[in-house]
Motif scaffolding. Structure first.
Motif, short mmCIF file in Angstrom:
data_model
loop_
_atom_site.label_atom_id
_atom_site.label_comp_id
_atom_site.label_asym_id
_atom_site.label_seq_id
_atom_site.Cartn_x
_atom_site.Cartn_y
_atom_site.Cartn_z
N ALA A 176 -5.29 6.91 -1.10
CA ALA A 176 -4.80 5.68 -0.47
C ALA A 176 -4.91 4.55 -1.48
O ALA A 176 -6.00 4.21 -1.93
CB ALA A 176 -5.64 5.36 0.77
N LEU A 177 -3.76 3.96 -1.85
CA LEU A 177 -3.71 2.91 -2.87
C LEU A 177 -3.22 1.60 -2.25
O LEU A 177 -2.25 1.60 -1.48
CB LEU A 177 -2.74 3.32 -3.98
N ALA B 71 -10.67 3.73 3.92
CA ALA B 71 -9.55 2.97 4.48
C ALA B 71 -8.82 2.29 3.32
O ALA B 71 -9.40 2.07 2.26
CB ALA B 71 -10.06 1.91 5.45
N PHE B 72 -7.54 1.96 3.54
CA PHE B 72 -6.77 1.28 2.50
C PHE B 72 -7.44 -0.02 2.05
O PHE B 72 -7.41 -0.37 0.89
CB PHE B 72 -5.37 0.94 3.03
N VAL C 265 3.43 2.41 2.46
CA VAL C 265 2.82 2.31 3.79
C VAL C 265 3.01 0.90 4.36
O VAL C 265 3.51 0.74 5.45
CB VAL C 265 1.32 2.67 3.72
N SER D 167 0.84 -1.19 0.00
CA SER D 167 0.00 0.00 0.00
C SER D 167 0.87 1.25 0.00
O SER D 167 2.02 1.23 0.47
CB SER D 167 -0.97 -0.02 1.18
N PHE D 168 0.29 2.30 -0.56
CA PHE D 168 1.01 3.56 -0.74
C PHE D 168 0.08 4.74 -0.47
O PHE D 168 -1.10 4.67 -0.77
CB PHE D 168 1.50 3.69 -2.20
N ARG D 169 0.66 5.79 0.10
CA ARG D 169 -0.02 7.08 0.17
C ARG D 169 0.49 7.94 -0.98
O ARG D 169 1.70 8.08 -1.15
CB ARG D 169 0.35 7.82 1.47
#
Lengths: 411, 411
Positions: free
Chosen positions: A293-294, B282-283, A331, A224-226
């Motif tokens: 948020a990915l 949320a992610f 993340v 996950s990445f911001r």
């Protein structure tokens, strides 16, 4: 699943008693919409765990709580010289506002496998242990109990837990646990015969294909990445369309671009933009900043690399074309976990003996089995989720399907 | 602009004194980043208004505050039998964290037109009044003072003001104003000769085309809507891409669809999605709900109808194709206001006399002139905004351009 032969007990377990126990358990933290809310170490969670031990004792089983708070019911092998333990289990904590099946079904099924074996008086090749792992859902840490038991929990990992340090410290105190003793819950892998978990699928694939039993081959990894997109804030009335560097438009292109790449190039994977926030966020201001948020998941580490490379390149290209600045921060990074192919086969044979249809599939969600797979042969059995609904009060599984899953585990 | 001839004074106004006054004013509510923050009836706003009256009196002008809190400096026509008043003005309130030019430039320029006329000893055809209108930016209501003066303010309008009832009641008390007496600020239209406002463009068009004076033909109308997109919340790991009803994906399609329609079919208009919020955000959860803030503007009511029809139909079609529910609620509806073509011509002639280039354009932002246009011939002069920046501390206008605008107004 206890063994490929049917030596221990040809009897199926008592689906009706199992249902009564399942419903008794669903009253702890019950929400008006039919779900349960049992975050780790909440009153409802602690009460559910207490009920589990009492129910096991009432059924004549030994019980045990380890230093990570994992709650177990135990049925010892009386005559076998093999002192190893076959763990069966899942978790009794839930997400806030979750469903009744996630975790609880696996714990109740494990308990009923032990009760059925005890009732049949079988001489087991291993000791059986039905275990309720601490904090699977990650109110505090995520897979806390199963990682502690597998010996993969580290002090560093506890320094920046998912729910924050304060919540972890307060939660452990509430449950009467000590942080430095969590690691003592580790079991010697040589004393484990394996781990088997029954869980709802939490997705629609089994239901769609009308398959009764899912044989989980792997638990996917995720990254996950911001992503921060920086455009230029402007007056919504006076900034012509061709003079805008609109961060919300850039975010929209990112959302659709990510989806397009996954659907076209990685059809067995998923990617989600689960959150978007724009600033300043008013009707009459062209957004200057968007925060996205990915997350994406795959059962293959190489595929995760490929997705990361393609998706992040696309995001950078989209932003550049629109004159938008972009910052990308990783993340989380979870590696995929393969489950034991010997166990896939054993589950398939047990299901076939019961006349149940099976399908091999990866699990898109994390489970305690991924912690256990690091140290002992581990298996995960899925039963269909109605409508694929999960982490929601509407989560449900046909009871016949739930009992089928428990019977497969029992064998 | 006082008349097409140059009978009253061929002298230009004192740009350097005007600059000193502009800078004195910019100290009220000054922010460290070079902007000002003077929300309606804040200490800084009240102090700026007090300074304005004192500066006018020091220059030998009469002053006056009406029951809506509008602050005026007055230069009476000594010999004319025409008792009508030509209003020149703008506003001294600002958005929170705004720039120094928006509103303040028009008030200072109006004051200096009066000072120059007084200095020249001209016999004016009308009484001149430099007016600082109350609450143009809408901290409380929006165009509060100018609507009160035009007689278009209604008690109903004050019942659900933009900033909330409580803020309005508290603000009026703070400023020593009484709600029921706001309406007494109405002027008989027969006693008004017209209204003229100098303002920064707040957009990039004049700068882009290197034009010195913008002749505003109309103030655009706008419509805004809240759009709720209802998909199905799902587990980000277990819900396959083709089984999703992702509200964030639907919002992304809405953002890009709206932009595409405006750019292709309504090239002189603007549309903005200024806010997007997804739930739960949320992610690891596929968003179930997205809330989108949509606004569009045009100078033509028929065009607003056409945009509304095309854009809302597109949003409904996009949502339906993705199995997403959609709720659309209107939020605001402002009609376009045409400004007086006689005044366009007068501004253009005055600018030509001064050797300044002009361009006719609509105003994308609201101004007090739109309230006055309902009752008296009204005009609005724009000067270039550097980089088109507005409602931002970085807002700026070359001082030469500001003085040019004031000189055009003065004529």
């Amino acid at each position: 699943m206890i063994g490929p032969s049917q030596a221990y007990s040809p009897n199926l377990l008592d689906g009706e008693r199992m249902r009564q126990d399942f419903e008794a358990l669903a009253r702890f933290g019950a929400t008006p919409d039919g779900g349960v809310s049992r975050p780790t170490f909440s009153d409802a969670h602690l009460a559910a765990r207490k009920w589990f031990l009492a129910r096991a004792e009432a059924g004549g089983l030994a019980t045990h709580v380890d230093t990570a708070g994992n709650h177990s019911a135990v049925l010892r092998a009386r005559h076998s010289s093999d002192a190893r333990v076959l763990l069966l289990g899942s978790h009794l904590d839930s997400v806030p506002g979750g469903g009744r099946y996630d975790g609880a079904l696996g714990v109740v099924a494990a308990l009923h496998v032990l009760l059925a074996c005890k009732g049949a008086g079988a001489d087991l090749p291993f000791t059986l242990e039905a275990i309720d792992f601490t904090d699977e859902e990650g109110t505090l840490v995520g897979l806390l109990g199963s990682k502690a038991l597998a010996g993969t929990l580290t002090p560093e990992f506890l320094q920046s837990p998912r729910g924050g340090r304060q919540a972890l410290v307060a939660g452990l105190e509430r449950a009467g646990l000590r942080e430095e003793r969590l690691f003592d819950a580790r079991r010697d892998p040589g004393l484990l015969a394996g781990y088997l978990e029954l869980h709802i699928e939490q997705g629609p694939r089994l239901e769609r294909e009308a398959v009764q039993i899912g044989v989980v081959t792997a638990i996917v990894g995720s990254r996950s990445f911001r992503i921060v997109l920086r455009g230029v804030r402007g007056h919504a009335g006076t900034t012509p369309m061709d003079a805008r560097h609109d961060a919300a438009v850039a975010a929209a292109k990112v959302i659709l671009g990510v989806r397009e790449i996954i659907v076209r190039d990685f059809p067995s994977c998923v990617a989600t933009v689960g959150d978007v926030r724009v600033e300043p966020g008013a009707f009459n201001v062209v957004p200057g900043v968007a925060r996205v948020a990915l997350e994406f998941r795959s059962q293959d580490e190489g595929e995760l690399d490929a997705i990361e490379s393609e998706v992040l390149a696309r995001i950078r290209a989209l932003a550049e074309a629109d004159g938008i600045g972009v910052e990308i921060s990783p993340v989380a990074h979870w590696q995929p976990t393969g489950l034991d192919p010997m166990i896939w086969g054993a589950i398939e044979r047990a299901a076939a003996d019961l006349g149940l249809t099976t399908k091999r599939l990866p699990s898109g969600a994390g489970h305690d089995a991924q912690a256990l797979a690091a140290v002992t042969p581990s298996g995960l059995i899925f039963v269909p989720s109605i409508g694929g609904v999960s982490h929601d009060p509407g989560e449900s599984t046909a009871w016949g399907d739930a009992v089928n899953g428990a019977n497969v585990a029992r064998r």
